[in-house]
Write an enzyme that holds these catalytic residues in place. Structure first.
Site, PDB file in Angstrom:
ATOM      1  N   LYS A  31       0.832  -1.211   0.000  1.00  0.00           N
ATOM      2  CA  LYS A  31       0.000   0.000   0.000  1.00  0.00           C
ATOM      3  C   LYS A  31       0.862   1.254   0.000  1.00  0.00           C
ATOM      4  O   LYS A  31       0.625   2.193  -0.761  1.00  0.00           O
ATOM      5  CB  LYS A  31      -0.897  -0.027   1.245  1.00  0.00           C
ATOM      6  CG  LYS A  31      -1.551   1.274   1.573  1.00  0.00           C
ATOM      7  CD  LYS A  31      -2.388   1.172   2.822  1.00  0.00           C
ATOM      8  CE  LYS A  31      -1.669   1.475   4.116  1.00  0.00           C
ATOM      9  NZ  LYS A  31      -1.299   2.879   4.353  1.00  0.00           N
ATOM     10  N   ASN A  32       1.894   1.263   0.864  1.00  0.00           N
ATOM     11  CA  ASN A  32       2.682   2.490   1.004  1.00  0.00           C
ATOM     12  C   ASN A  32       3.612   2.751  -0.180  1.00  0.00           C
ATOM     13  O   ASN A  32       4.158   3.847  -0.298  1.00  0.00           O
ATOM     14  CB  ASN A  32       3.495   2.464   2.305  1.00  0.00           C
ATOM     15  CG  ASN A  32       2.609   2.708   3.514  1.00  0.00           C
ATOM     16  OD1 ASN A  32       1.416   2.979   3.373  1.00  0.00           O
ATOM     17  ND2 ASN A  32       3.186   2.604   4.708  1.00  0.00           N
TER      18      ASN A  32
ATOM     19  N   CYS B 220      -3.629  12.445  13.782  1.00  0.00           N
ATOM     20  CA  CYS B 220      -4.380  11.192  13.684  1.00  0.00           C
ATOM     21  C   CYS B 220      -4.138  10.407  14.970  1.00  0.00           C
ATOM     22  O   CYS B 220      -3.459  10.877  15.878  1.00  0.00           O
ATOM     23  CB  CYS B 220      -3.972  10.393  12.459  1.00  0.00           C
ATOM     24  SG  CYS B 220      -2.346   9.687  12.591  1.00  0.00           S
TER      25      CYS B 220
ATOM     26  N   ARG C  42       1.615  14.373  13.569  1.00  0.00           N
ATOM     27  CA  ARG C  42       2.014  14.177  12.177  1.00  0.00           C
ATOM     28  C   ARG C  42       1.965  15.452  11.335  1.00  0.00           C
ATOM     29  O   ARG C  42       1.176  15.582  10.394  1.00  0.00           O
ATOM     30  CB  ARG C  42       1.175  13.069  11.545  1.00  0.00           C
ATOM     31  CG  ARG C  42       1.289  11.782  12.332  1.00  0.00           C
ATOM     32  CD  ARG C  42       0.600  10.645  11.680  1.00  0.00           C
ATOM     33  NE  ARG C  42       1.369  10.064  10.599  1.00  0.00           N
ATOM     34  CZ  ARG C  42       0.976   8.995   9.909  1.00  0.00           C
ATOM     35  NH1 ARG C  42      -0.169   8.440  10.170  1.00  0.00           N
ATOM     36  NH2 ARG C  42       1.721   8.510   8.955  1.00  0.00           N
TER      37      ARG C  42
ATOM     38  N   ASP D 156       5.769   0.540  11.920  1.00  0.00           N
ATOM     39  CA  ASP D 156       4.540  -0.122  11.466  1.00  0.00           C
ATOM     40  C   ASP D 156       4.466  -1.592  11.904  1.00  0.00           C
ATOM     41  O   ASP D 156       3.463  -2.254  11.654  1.00  0.00           O
ATOM     42  CB  ASP D 156       4.413  -0.039   9.933  1.00  0.00           C
ATOM     43  CG  ASP D 156       3.999   1.355   9.473  1.00  0.00           C
ATOM     44  OD1 ASP D 156       3.678   2.187  10.329  1.00  0.00           O
ATOM     45  OD2 ASP D 156       4.001   1.593   8.250  1.00  0.00           O
TER      46      ASP D 156
ATOM     47  N   ARG E  95      -8.352  -0.504   5.618  1.00  0.00           N
ATOM     48  CA  ARG E  95      -7.569   0.527   4.921  1.00  0.00           C
ATOM     49  C   ARG E  95      -6.289  -0.054   4.344  1.00  0.00           C
ATOM     50  O   ARG E  95      -5.759   0.459   3.364  1.00  0.00           O
ATOM     51  CB  ARG E  95      -7.180   1.651   5.900  1.00  0.00           C
ATOM     52  CG  ARG E  95      -8.292   2.636   6.177  1.00  0.00           C
ATOM     53  CD  ARG E  95      -7.749   3.790   7.001  1.00  0.00           C
ATOM     54  NE  ARG E  95      -6.399   4.090   6.582  1.00  0.00           N
ATOM     55  CZ  ARG E  95      -5.372   4.320   7.396  1.00  0.00           C
ATOM     56  NH1 ARG E  95      -5.531   4.301   8.685  1.00  0.00           N
ATOM     57  NH2 ARG E  95      -4.167   4.580   6.904  1.00  0.00           N
TER      58      ARG E  95
HETATM   59  C1  UD1 Z   1       4.990   6.864   6.405  1.00  0.00           C
HETATM   60  C2  UD1 Z   1       4.119   5.636   6.246  1.00  0.00           C
HETATM   61  C3  UD1 Z   1       3.699   5.124   7.617  1.00  0.00           C
HETATM   62  C4  UD1 Z   1       4.918   4.894   8.517  1.00  0.00           C
HETATM   63  C5  UD1 Z   1       5.801   6.123   8.551  1.00  0.00           C
HETATM   64  C6  UD1 Z   1       7.125   5.901   9.277  1.00  0.00           C
HETATM   65  C7  UD1 Z   1       3.036   6.011   4.117  1.00  0.00           C
HETATM   66  C8  UD1 Z   1       1.782   6.342   3.386  1.00  0.00           C
HETATM   67  N1  UD1 Z   1       2.967   6.014   5.466  1.00  0.00           N
HETATM   68  O1  UD1 Z   1       4.212   7.879   7.038  1.00  0.00           O
HETATM   69  O2  UD1 Z   1       2.983   3.901   7.433  1.00  0.00           O
HETATM   70  O3  UD1 Z   1       4.487   4.612   9.823  1.00  0.00           O
HETATM   71  O4  UD1 Z   1       6.129   6.544   7.209  1.00  0.00           O
HETATM   72  O5  UD1 Z   1       7.802   4.843   8.704  1.00  0.00           O
HETATM   73  O6  UD1 Z   1       4.047   5.729   3.515  1.00  0.00           O
HETATM   74  N2  UD1 Z   1       7.471  14.622  10.571  1.00  0.00           N
HETATM   75  C9  UD1 Z   1       7.538  15.959  10.890  1.00  0.00           C
HETATM   76  N3  UD1 Z   1       7.279  16.879   9.889  1.00  0.00           N
HETATM   77  C10 UD1 Z   1       6.980  16.501   8.614  1.00  0.00           C
HETATM   78  C11 UD1 Z   1       6.940  15.128   8.306  1.00  0.00           C
HETATM   79  C12 UD1 Z   1       7.188  14.203   9.303  1.00  0.00           C
HETATM   80  O7  UD1 Z   1       7.796  16.335  12.023  1.00  0.00           O
HETATM   81  O8  UD1 Z   1       6.786  17.382   7.762  1.00  0.00           O
HETATM   82  C13 UD1 Z   1       7.723  13.606  11.634  1.00  0.00           C
HETATM   83  C14 UD1 Z   1       6.486  12.743  11.947  1.00  0.00           C
HETATM   84  O9  UD1 Z   1       5.605  13.364  12.844  1.00  0.00           O
HETATM   85  C15 UD1 Z   1       7.132  11.484  12.505  1.00  0.00           C
HETATM   86  C16 UD1 Z   1       8.427  11.363  11.668  1.00  0.00           C
HETATM   87  O10 UD1 Z   1       8.685  12.671  11.147  1.00  0.00           O
HETATM   88  O11 UD1 Z   1       7.482  11.666  13.847  1.00  0.00           O
HETATM   89  C17 UD1 Z   1       8.347  10.373  10.528  1.00  0.00           C
HETATM   90  O12 UD1 Z   1       7.176  10.616   9.781  1.00  0.00           O
HETATM   91  P1  UD1 Z   1       7.050  10.311   8.236  1.00  0.00           P
HETATM   92  O13 UD1 Z   1       8.182   9.457   7.778  1.00  0.00           O
HETATM   93  O14 UD1 Z   1       6.804  11.582   7.499  1.00  0.00           O
HETATM   94  O15 UD1 Z   1       5.715   9.439   8.193  1.00  0.00           O
HETATM   95  P2  UD1 Z   1       4.702   9.394   6.987  1.00  0.00           P
HETATM   96  O16 UD1 Z   1       5.430   9.646   5.725  1.00  0.00           O
HETATM   97  O17 UD1 Z   1       3.504  10.225   7.302  1.00  0.00           O
END
Ligand code: UD1
Length: 420
Positions: free
Chosen positions: A22-23, A116, A121, A307, A399
């Site tokens: 999915k990701n 969420c 996030r 995850d 999902r």
């Molecule tokens: C993706 C995955 C999710 C997985 C996560 C971490 C998808 C669709 N989802 O989520 O399943 O759990 O990676 O492996 O691929 N952060 C910030 N600012 C930002 C972006 C991120 O502070 O602009 C922080 C987040 O709050 C978190 C960390 O960085 O603490 C990692 O998040 P991120 O890798 O961005 O997660 P997702 O891409 O949302």
């Protein structure tokens, strides 16, 4: 609303196929916005998040067909640039359309995803990077309003934290930017690597794929032509079923997997006493005479994935002694703890660290799913609890897991989907 009823105490056996990731599929579908042609995307898992992304693309003006596990997406007809709140609130990954829309059209309006169940996030890193590429970003009435009338320009971006969808968004934006974009501290997850490889194979030169430093040569708004893509196997679905084999101490085989993406999961299961047979595209997990306790600290790839944290917590409930699980990525990713406790688990939480006492008898109960992976941990615990467990709110599971109950039934579990 559907729920799952699970009778615990049955061994599993046999084999199942693992679906596409999915990701990996979500950014690939967003990538079609950068294409001038119809793209065939295969090994697409027919889960709710994928349908949501296809609906979002359709709302933007794309057309698609989805049969079996292949979708044909024609996003050349996209003529709207607004990702509406109604869709983004259903799926945070809708934010993946921000980079492609802005790069192609020079403006877009994407609803802010908000927090969420697992944490706040934020998307500040996505926005800061786009600003460095020449975008003007405003937040108004819950929307990100992004403009770059003369197109995006290459820039050097240093991510303060490693972000998966942030890296994907910026890689896609950079593909159509003018000049070279350097991303320092990029995510290295297999899903990011696949996205980069697809781009690199279709006219966007990317150096450093698989490392934490990417250099992307932009095409200055020249659209791409990508005929077909096959999504990589889902390492988290595979990891979840390995935990199902482990928790029931059974021999099961998973087909259509990529072991190299599963190394941290396999190593942790080996540390707990499980043994494996690896064949070209399949993996068999074998029972362990004694399940050992362990410690986990979630981190970015190739480290132990956040995850998989909830599923390993369920498994730790059967280990000898106390296991320590530290969640380092998301501040609120322990919602499954209170539900597992309702089943009899002995888990103590101290900030972002859980101490899980093993070998405490688990009893069936009514429990509630709170997020995607937490839900699968409840299903795992139910497989070994005494009596019957009902897992409610399973729309979270739908999902991201393809036909979870059917695959578990195929392995011999006593699990049924029912309506409230
Ligand atoms: C993706 C995955 C999710 C997985 C996560 C971490 C998808 C669709 N989802 O989520 O399943 O759990 O990676 O492996 O691929 N952060 C910030 N600012 C930002 C972006 C991120 O502070 O602009 C922080 C987040 O709050 C978190 C960390 O960085 O603490 C990692 O998040 P991120 O890798 O961005 O997660 P997702 O891409 O949302």
């Amino acid at each position: 609303m559907d729920y799952l009823e699970i009778e615990g105490g049955h061994k599993l056996s046999g084999s199942i196929d693992i679906a596409g990731a999915k990701n990996a599929a979500l950014p690939i579908l967003a990538l079609t916005i950068l294409c001038e042609n119809e793209v065939e995307v295969c090994n697409l898992p027919p889960v709710f998040d994928i349908k949501t992304m296809l609906t979002l693309l359709e709302n933007l003006g794309a057309t698609y067909t989805f049969e079996g596990d292949c979708a044909r997406v024609n996003a050349s007809t996209v003529n709207k640039t607004e990702a509406k709140y109604d869709i983004v609130r259903k799926m945070r990954a809708s934010i993946l359309t921000l980079g492609p829309l802005l790069a192609r059209f020079g403006h877009c309006e994407v609803s802010l995803p908000g927090g969420c169940a697992i944490g706040q996030r934020p998307i500040d890193l996505h926005l800061k990077a786009l600003e460095l590429m020449g975008a003007n970003i405003e937040i108004k009435q819950g929307y990100v309003l992004a403009t770059a009338p003369d197109g995006l320009k290459g820039a050097t971006i240093i991510f303060d934290k490693i972000t998966v969808t942030g890296t994907e968004n910026i890689v896609m934006a950079a593909a159509l930017a003018k000049g070279e974009t350097k991303i320092i501290n990029a995510a290295k997850e297999p899903e990011v690597v696949q996205l980069c490889e697809i781009l690199n194979d279709h006219g966007v030169l990317i150096k450093g794929i698989g490392s934490d430093e990417l250099i992307i040569h932009g095409r200055d708004r020249t659209l791409l032509n990508i005929p077909e893509i096959t999504v990589i196997p889902d390492r988290i679905e595979a990891g979840t079923y390995l935990c199902a084999g482990a928790i029931t101490n059974s021999t099961i085989t998973l087909n259509r997997v990529n072991h190299s993406h599963l190394i941290s999961i396999i190593l942790k299961l080996q540390e707990m006493g499980f043994d494996f047979d690896l064949r070209e595209e399949s993996i068999t997990i074998k029972p362990s005479p004694k399940i050992r306790n362990m410690s986990i600290s979630t981190t970015e790839y190739p480290g132990f994935p956040t995850d998989m944290q909830a599923q390993f917590m369920a498994l730790a409930l059967l280990a000898d002694g106390t296991s320590i699980i530290e969640e380092r990525l998301f501040e609120n990713r322990f919602m499954h703890v209170s539900e597992l406790t309702r089943m009899g688990a002995n888990i103590t939480l101290n900030n972002n660290t859980a101490s899980v006492t093993g070998k405490v008898p688990l009893n069936g109960a009514d429990v509630m799913a709170t997020d995607l992976r937490a839900s699968s941990a409840l299903v795992l615990a139910a497989l070994v609890a005494n009596g019957t467990t009902r897992v409610h709110r399973i729309y979270h599971l739908d999902r991201g897991y393809v036909a979870l109950e059917k695959k578990l039934q195929q392995l011999g579990a006593k699990i049924t989907r029912l309506s409230e």
